[in-house]
Scaffold this motif. Structure first.
Motif, PDB file in Angstrom:
ATOM      1  N   ARG A   1       0.838  -1.191   0.000  1.00  0.00           N
ATOM      2  CA  ARG A   1       0.000   0.000   0.000  1.00  0.00           C
ATOM      3  C   ARG A   1       0.879   1.250   0.000  1.00  0.00           C
ATOM      4  O   ARG A   1       1.851   1.337   0.744  1.00  0.00           O
ATOM      5  N   CYS A   2       0.538   2.210  -0.834  1.00  0.00           N
ATOM      6  CA  CYS A   2       1.329   3.439  -0.915  1.00  0.00           C
ATOM      7  C   CYS A   2       1.179   4.245   0.376  1.00  0.00           C
ATOM      8  O   CYS A   2       0.067   4.456   0.856  1.00  0.00           O
ATOM      9  N   PRO A   3       2.301   4.699   0.962  1.00  0.00           N
ATOM     10  CA  PRO A   3       2.222   5.462   2.213  1.00  0.00           C
ATOM     11  C   PRO A   3       1.672   6.884   2.019  1.00  0.00           C
ATOM     12  O   PRO A   3       1.357   7.563   2.996  1.00  0.00           O
TER      13      PRO A   3
ATOM     14  N   ASN B   1      -2.739  10.572  -0.279  1.00  0.00           N
ATOM     15  CA  ASN B   1      -3.368  11.237  -1.418  1.00  0.00           C
ATOM     16  C   ASN B   1      -3.082  10.545  -2.748  1.00  0.00           C
ATOM     17  O   ASN B   1      -3.527  11.016  -3.801  1.00  0.00           O
ATOM     18  N   CYS B   2      -2.298   9.472  -2.693  1.00  0.00           N
ATOM     19  CA  CYS B   2      -1.968   8.747  -3.928  1.00  0.00           C
ATOM     20  C   CYS B   2      -3.249   8.193  -4.573  1.00  0.00           C
ATOM     21  O   CYS B   2      -4.158   7.729  -3.880  1.00  0.00           O
ATOM     22  N   ILE B   3      -3.291   8.237  -5.882  1.00  0.00           N
ATOM     23  CA  ILE B   3      -4.496   7.773  -6.582  1.00  0.00           C
ATOM     24  C   ILE B   3      -4.785   6.303  -6.302  1.00  0.00           C
ATOM     25  O   ILE B   3      -5.939   5.865  -6.336  1.00  0.00           O
ATOM     26  N   SER B   4      -3.737   5.526  -5.936  1.00  0.00           N
ATOM     27  CA  SER B   4      -3.953   4.110  -5.629  1.00  0.00           C
ATOM     28  C   SER B   4      -4.652   3.927  -4.278  1.00  0.00           C
ATOM     29  O   SER B   4      -5.081   2.831  -3.940  1.00  0.00           O
ATOM     30  N   ASN B   5      -4.761   5.013  -3.485  1.00  0.00           N
ATOM     31  CA  ASN B   5      -5.458   4.928  -2.191  1.00  0.00           C
ATOM     32  C   ASN B   5      -6.859   5.535  -2.241  1.00  0.00           C
ATOM     33  O   ASN B   5      -7.490   5.722  -1.207  1.00  0.00           O
TER      34      ASN B   5
ATOM     35  N   ARG C   1       9.435   2.284  -5.244  1.00  0.00           N
ATOM     36  CA  ARG C   1       8.910   3.607  -5.571  1.00  0.00           C
ATOM     37  C   ARG C   1       7.552   3.449  -6.249  1.00  0.00           C
ATOM     38  O   ARG C   1       7.403   2.697  -7.203  1.00  0.00           O
ATOM     39  N   CYS C   2       6.570   4.202  -5.738  1.00  0.00           N
ATOM     40  CA  CYS C   2       5.218   4.150  -6.288  1.00  0.00           C
ATOM     41  C   CYS C   2       5.245   4.652  -7.730  1.00  0.00           C
ATOM     42  O   CYS C   2       5.803   5.710  -8.023  1.00  0.00           O
ATOM     43  N   VAL C   3       4.618   3.899  -8.638  1.00  0.00           N
ATOM     44  CA  VAL C   3       4.627   4.314 -10.045  1.00  0.00           C
ATOM     45  C   VAL C   3       3.675   5.486 -10.287  1.00  0.00           C
ATOM     46  O   VAL C   3       3.783   6.168 -11.295  1.00  0.00           O
ATOM     47  N   TYR C   4       2.761   5.734  -9.347  1.00  0.00           N
ATOM     48  CA  TYR C   4       1.784   6.816  -9.554  1.00  0.00           C
ATOM     49  C   TYR C   4       2.273   8.144  -8.963  1.00  0.00           C
ATOM     50  O   TYR C   4       2.223   9.172  -9.631  1.00  0.00           O
ATOM     51  N   CYS C   5       2.718   8.126  -7.723  1.00  0.00           N
ATOM     52  CA  CYS C   5       3.075   9.394  -7.072  1.00  0.00           C
ATOM     53  C   CYS C   5       4.570   9.500  -6.776  1.00  0.00           C
ATOM     54  O   CYS C   5       5.025  10.511  -6.248  1.00  0.00           O
ATOM     55  N   GLU C   6       5.315   8.429  -7.074  1.00  0.00           N
ATOM     56  CA  GLU C   6       6.766   8.400  -6.886  1.00  0.00           C
ATOM     57  C   GLU C   6       7.206   8.413  -5.425  1.00  0.00           C
ATOM     58  O   GLU C   6       8.387   8.557  -5.128  1.00  0.00           O
TER      59      GLU C   6
END
Ligand SMILES: [Zn+2]
Length: 154
Positions: A108-110, A113-117, A137-142
């Motif tokens: 889960r992205c920490p 506000n990441c779009i994956s959350n 590294r998150c591919v959406y928000c880095e």
């Protein structure tokens, strides 16, 4: 450690995940998506004495041969893990886990506000930028995860 050791509490057919860091077996089971809804017989051995490390955990899944792409994501928390495929009590295949370049859904992205959350139909996805120690590294928000990866596993 040789193949004979795997026969202690041996299974006839299935998969034995060996050399899991002591204490990590339950996370491995979770990553593999093994829960009360599956019918496979799963045995978990924790804190088993091992020559290679001090102690280790072992997970055995009966009557199911796990594919490497299913299992490789456990390298997130078990970088020394080995996957043994068992048929008729014999180890017919033995592979080290190998962390793939991208990890989907497991972490889960920490960044809240990441779009994956959000409620968007987007699955989390991380690029593996380092294997040991694991850095993602998150591919959406880095947003990067550089330590305590296990705390971010869903
Ligand atoms: Zn993100």
């Amino acid at each position: 450690m040789n193949d004979k050791d795997l026969r202690v509490g041996s299974i006839k057919d299935g998969t034995v995940i060996d050399h899991i860091d002591a204490g990590s077996a339950l996370k491995v089971v979770q990553i593999l998506g093994i829960d009360e809804n599956i019918e496979d017989i799963v045995s978990i051995a924790m804190n088993v004495p091992s020559a290679k490390t001090k102690t280790k955990d072992i997970v055995k899944v009966e009557d199911r041969e796990l594919a490497s792409d299913e299992v490789d994501k456990i390298a997130l928390i078990a970088p020394e893990g080995t996957i043994n495929i068992i048929r008729n009590y014999e180890v017919i295949e033995k592979n080290k886990v190998n962390l793939p370049k991208f990890i989907k859904e497991v972490v889960r992205c920490p960044n809240r506000n990441c779009i994956s959350n959000t409620d968007e139909p987007i699955k989390s996805e991380f690029q593996v930028i380092n294997k040991n120690p694991v850095k993602l590294r998150c591919v959406y928000c880095e947003r990067a995860i550089e330590q305590n990866v296990s705390e971010h596993i869903k």
